[in-house]
Motif scaffolding. Sequence first.
Motif, PDB file in Angstrom:
ATOM      1  N   SER A  73       0.828  -1.203   0.000  1.00 22.07           N
ATOM      2  CA  SER A  73       0.000   0.000   0.000  1.00 22.07           C
ATOM      3  C   SER A  73       0.867   1.260   0.000  1.00 22.07           C
ATOM      4  O   SER A  73       0.590   2.222  -0.732  1.00 22.07           O
ATOM      5  CB  SER A  73      -0.922  -0.008   1.218  1.00 22.07           C
ATOM      6  OG  SER A  73      -1.735   1.142   1.243  1.00 22.07           O
ATOM      7  N   SER A 112      -7.393  -0.906   8.491  1.00 19.76           N
ATOM      8  CA  SER A 112      -6.661  -2.117   8.885  1.00 19.76           C
ATOM      9  C   SER A 112      -5.847  -1.915  10.157  1.00 19.76           C
ATOM     10  O   SER A 112      -5.242  -2.867  10.665  1.00 19.76           O
ATOM     11  CB  SER A 112      -5.732  -2.563   7.750  1.00 19.76           C
ATOM     12  OG  SER A 112      -6.466  -2.861   6.581  1.00 19.76           O
ATOM     13  N   HIS A 132      -7.680   2.156   3.381  1.00 22.34           N
ATOM     14  CA  HIS A 132      -7.407   0.748   3.694  1.00 22.34           C
ATOM     15  C   HIS A 132      -6.427   0.630   4.862  1.00 22.34           C
ATOM     16  O   HIS A 132      -6.649  -0.170   5.784  1.00 22.34           O
ATOM     17  CB  HIS A 132      -6.837   0.040   2.464  1.00 22.34           C
ATOM     18  CG  HIS A 132      -6.341  -1.342   2.755  1.00 22.34           C
ATOM     19  ND1 HIS A 132      -7.189  -2.409   2.972  1.00 22.34           N
ATOM     20  CD2 HIS A 132      -5.067  -1.827   2.895  1.00 22.34           C
ATOM     21  CE1 HIS A 132      -6.471  -3.491   3.221  1.00 22.34           C
ATOM     22  NE2 HIS A 132      -5.190  -3.169   3.177  1.00 22.34           N
TER      23      HIS A 132
END
Length: 497
Positions: A185, A229, A225
């Motif tokens: 990411s 997370s 995200h």
Amino acid sequence: MENMRERITIRDNNQFEIKYTYPLQPEEKNTRYFVEMFLFIPQSLNINHKTYGKSNFYRDSTNYIRFKTPDFTLPEIIDGDSSPIQKTRMAVKELITSPDSREAQENYNYHLKMFSSILKSALRDEEERLEKIIDCNELNQSVDVMVNTLSRIILEFRKLHNFDSFLSLEDRWKTLFALSDEYISIISEFHLFKVMELLSKKAETEKYAESSTKLRNLINSECSHRFSSGYPSIVRDNSDNETFLYRARTLKKVMGSILFLHTQNYHDGKLAEQFMLSLAAGLAMAVAMLIILLGQKIFGNIALCLGLGTVISYMIKDRTKESSRIWLSNWVKKHFFDYKTLIMDNLNRKIGECRSSISFLKQSAVPPDIMKIRNRDILAELAGGSLREEVIYLRKQINLVNAECNKIWTDFRVEGLNDIVRFNLREIMNKMDKPERELYFLEGEKWGHTDSISVYHLNVILRYGMAAKKIETRKIRLIVNRNGIRRIVETDIGNIT
């Protein structure tokens, strides 16, 4: 046959980095390369063999050797039965099936790290490809393909933890997957920002508005995200972002560790140097004995003459030993290197070696073709050699055992090695004049003072290649001052005859 290549970049204010890539030649038993670097430093900085010795240079340079990341484009990462995503998928399934298998655990660790490294390299290559596109429509289409392909890659990777029984794995394996996910990411976001910055610098930026929106949406998706997370790697405005930088740097080392190699350094030519020193001592003793025997033959056993001859022989012996030691030591330094570095894999199998040395050269000792390249600009030519420079000469020889290299990975081909060298110029820059200067200016009726920046030019000439093969030569100019490295300029060397 792929040629050796290099890339030079600014690491930070004080350091520049050269990355050499040594391709393997599978048809050969060994692959041998050489590298030479000539660094020209203005004599006014007082950097020479007396003030800046070998120990200073090796202290200010850092060297890493690792495997070259396997080459894949973004579509190749996800398409095909032998793609990196498919191999990673099989490794996850294998660990779920045999969680106690040592082989399955190592395979899982290996493929997660390799997948992350391959994606990082592919994103960098794609960014560089986009920078070279001039046509607006082609660039928009390429950005669209990049965003869509990267979205698919990320989606397919994150599907891997949805397999049945994945949550039953040991915490360390679930943590490794989460760290890989976080790193993917971070690097995706970084390169998406770089592409968005590229578009913002184009003329008629409105033509790239749709592409910029797609980039921004994917960046927002990745930020969301990581937040959902529980990953702490979120960049925030008006913050020092210490946590983000620490995690990004640490994750890069963890994921890249699959590519790094072990090295062991030894002094090269140590045995030869000791032999030469012994030879110098023996030569001096032989000269002394010859003088004593000659004195006895001429003067007999007269005590005064014998004593005087012994003193003279000792004096000559001492000077002969010292002169021979210096001459023979210089011979060793000329024909041997400073260090020999053994290159080994994770199982301590030798896959190659690298020899390196550094010295100061007199300008008269610099090869004529190198001096011709150095003096190719008009200012240096007009100076006619009056601008004296010190020359630091770095040389390397690299020998790779192709068969051993190809044993390392079972499902990816080893294409070559990367030799990363970082040079810290802080000690050299400390000797430079203050960078801020005040100048007069005149514009029409207006005149006054204006601030200016004083810089130095450090010229670097690189020569590298394979023995008896095509040799590459490049000239780089480092624009620096006491505050740091301002930029790097590559200069055209034209045709050297």
